[in-house]
Write an enzyme that holds these catalytic residues in place. Sequence first.
Site, PDB file in Angstrom:
ATOM      1  N   LYS A  69      13.489  13.040  -2.896  1.00 17.60           N
ATOM      2  CA  LYS A  69      14.791  13.704  -3.088  1.00 17.60           C
ATOM      3  C   LYS A  69      14.669  15.099  -3.696  1.00 17.60           C
ATOM      4  O   LYS A  69      15.440  15.991  -3.356  1.00 17.60           O
ATOM      5  CB  LYS A  69      15.706  12.838  -3.956  1.00 17.60           C
ATOM      6  N   ASP A 104      25.829  10.984  -3.623  1.00 18.67           N
ATOM      7  CA  ASP A 104      26.117  10.015  -4.691  1.00 18.67           C
ATOM      8  C   ASP A 104      27.368  10.419  -5.469  1.00 18.67           C
ATOM      9  O   ASP A 104      28.072   9.567  -6.012  1.00 18.67           O
ATOM     10  CB  ASP A 104      24.931   9.901  -5.661  1.00 18.67           C
TER      11      ASP A 104
HETATM   12  P1  NAP Z   1      16.278   6.692 -13.012  1.00 16.05           P
HETATM   13  O1  NAP Z   1      16.401   8.164 -12.763  1.00 16.05           O
HETATM   14  O2  NAP Z   1      14.944   6.050 -13.024  1.00 16.05           O
HETATM   15  O3  NAP Z   1      17.022   6.394 -14.430  1.00 16.05           O
HETATM   16  C1  NAP Z   1      16.967   5.090 -14.974  1.00 16.05           C
HETATM   17  C2  NAP Z   1      17.849   5.040 -16.220  1.00 16.05           C
HETATM   18  O4  NAP Z   1      17.808   3.679 -16.708  1.00 16.05           O
HETATM   19  C3  NAP Z   1      17.375   5.934 -17.362  1.00 16.05           C
HETATM   20  O5  NAP Z   1      18.472   6.419 -18.075  1.00 16.05           O
HETATM   21  C4  NAP Z   1      16.556   4.954 -18.214  1.00 16.05           C
HETATM   22  O6  NAP Z   1      16.493   5.323 -19.587  1.00 16.05           O
HETATM   23  C5  NAP Z   1      17.393   3.704 -18.083  1.00 16.05           C
HETATM   24  N1  NAP Z   1      16.611   2.488 -18.394  1.00 16.05           N
HETATM   25  C6  NAP Z   1      15.614   1.947 -17.653  1.00 16.05           C
HETATM   26  N2  NAP Z   1      15.121   0.846 -18.286  1.00 16.05           N
HETATM   27  C7  NAP Z   1      15.824   0.727 -19.441  1.00 16.05           C
HETATM   28  C8  NAP Z   1      15.789  -0.209 -20.519  1.00 16.05           C
HETATM   29  N3  NAP Z   1      14.927  -1.243 -20.542  1.00 16.05           N
HETATM   30  N4  NAP Z   1      16.671  -0.052 -21.543  1.00 16.05           N
HETATM   31  C9  NAP Z   1      17.554   0.986 -21.534  1.00 16.05           C
HETATM   32  N5  NAP Z   1      17.636   1.895 -20.538  1.00 16.05           N
HETATM   33  C10 NAP Z   1      16.772   1.768 -19.507  1.00 16.05           C
HETATM   34  O7  NAP Z   1      17.135   5.880 -11.954  1.00 16.05           O
HETATM   35  P2  NAP Z   1      18.436   6.370 -11.170  1.00 16.05           P
HETATM   36  O8  NAP Z   1      18.030   6.975  -9.884  1.00 16.05           O
HETATM   37  O9  NAP Z   1      19.280   7.143 -12.106  1.00 16.05           O
HETATM   38  O10 NAP Z   1      19.113   4.962 -10.805  1.00 16.05           O
HETATM   39  C11 NAP Z   1      19.661   4.141 -11.820  1.00 16.05           C
HETATM   40  C12 NAP Z   1      20.356   2.921 -11.203  1.00 16.05           C
HETATM   41  O11 NAP Z   1      21.430   3.352 -10.397  1.00 16.05           O
HETATM   42  C13 NAP Z   1      19.437   2.081 -10.300  1.00 16.05           C
HETATM   43  O12 NAP Z   1      19.738   0.730 -10.502  1.00 16.05           O
HETATM   44  C14 NAP Z   1      19.847   2.512  -8.904  1.00 16.05           C
HETATM   45  O13 NAP Z   1      19.623   1.494  -7.928  1.00 16.05           O
HETATM   46  C15 NAP Z   1      21.331   2.745  -9.116  1.00 16.05           C
HETATM   47  N6  NAP Z   1      21.912   3.650  -8.126  1.00 16.05           N
HETATM   48  C16 NAP Z   1      22.867   3.138  -7.321  1.00 16.05           C
HETATM   49  C17 NAP Z   1      23.466   3.950  -6.390  1.00 16.05           C
HETATM   50  C18 NAP Z   1      24.539   3.374  -5.532  1.00 16.05           C
HETATM   51  O14 NAP Z   1      24.891   3.960  -4.509  1.00 16.05           O
HETATM   52  N7  NAP Z   1      25.111   2.240  -5.922  1.00 16.05           N
HETATM   53  C19 NAP Z   1      23.088   5.291  -6.254  1.00 16.05           C
HETATM   54  C20 NAP Z   1      22.095   5.787  -7.109  1.00 16.05           C
HETATM   55  C21 NAP Z   1      21.505   4.947  -8.038  1.00 16.05           C
HETATM   56  P3  NAP Z   1      15.315   6.270 -20.151  1.00 16.05           P
HETATM   57  O15 NAP Z   1      15.771   7.678 -19.911  1.00 16.05           O
HETATM   58  O16 NAP Z   1      15.239   5.890 -21.572  1.00 16.05           O
HETATM   59  O17 NAP Z   1      14.056   5.929 -19.374  1.00 16.05           O
END
Ligand code: NAP
Length: 287
Positions: A69, A104
């Site tokens: 991305k 998104d």
């Molecule tokens: P990302 O960039 O990897 O960010 C992950 C986030 O989760 C960070 O803020 C991270 O905190 C936090 N996190 C991970 N493990 C944790 C834990 N054990 N305790 C507390 N916080 C934790 O991922 P992303 O791309 O933003 O995606 C996040 C979620 O959104 C995923 O589940 C993804 O599938 C979903 N999503 C869905 C859509 C949709 O269309 N429905 C679109 C995009 C994303 P830290 O900063 O502390 O690591």
Amino acid sequence: MSSTLRAACVIGWPVEHSRSPLIHNYWLKQYGIAGAYRREAVPPEQFAAFIGSLAARGYVGANVTLPHKEAALALSQPDARALAVGAANTLWLDAGVLRSTNTDVEGFLDNLDACAPHWDRSPGRAVVLGAGGAARAVIYGLIARSLDQIVLINRTPGHAEDLRQKFGARVRIAPWEALNAALADAALLVNTTTLGMPRQPALPVDLARLPGDAVVADLVYVPVCTPLLAAAKARALRTADGLGMLLHQAVRGFALWFGTTPAVTAELRKVVEADLGPSAAKPTGLT
Ligand code: NAP
């Protein structure tokens, strides 16, 4: 390939998990469009060459998923959304120019509008959990809808600080430990962390703190009804789930590539839910 057949694809590495082919091929069939949508597994070192030859490969555009991305953003002409989010997930060729956006943002907003109409009519405070790529799209969208009080809470404070600097004074940071205290008077709670997915710890949230007219949105879509959403429903709060966002974010790409704006319907939801499998329907425990 016939010269009239319009084709698009999703590019990822790996790409087998992507539900985009299911969604776009459903719409192609539904609208009787003679088009195609395929998966393309492309390793990072071949990504630039691949998108540089999209037209030669017969594609009018593409979705881009992990890990491409950011590279897609750098290698295309991004719009304001993609620039703000720092990542592009949708590419299209416009008179030979490769343009990009991040859908998104509208996926999140359109799903909220569909699930909780007028949620932004008297916008109060929004609490956003998480500071990754998805949080950027959510915060950009909330600011676009004039929410001027966004409390951002993330496990790693430095990641939240990066977003505060990017988005400015409307974003205030609260510590992870203050999560429940921040819910009092919140109009909207959005989970953008991965918590709630299988094999992840539960989100340490007490929804009893939220006002009765608050809306709860979760971006996680496996399971579709996350523990957070199940708890919100048990309190009769309005909810918006991650599957709805996934479907709504696909609309713009389809319209750009195939010239028809498709509808997100209950039938499409069922098709994707069935593909996600029975485990997608089951919430695991809340704390
Ligand atoms: P990302 O960039 O990897 O960010 C992950 C986030 O989760 C960070 O803020 C991270 O905190 C936090 N996190 C991970 N493990 C944790 C834990 N054990 N305790 C507390 N916080 C934790 O991922 P992303 O791309 O933003 O995606 C996040 C979620 O959104 C995923 O589940 C993804 O599938 C979903 N999503 C869905 C859509 C949709 O269309 N429905 C679109 C995009 C994303 P830290 O900063 O502390 O690591």
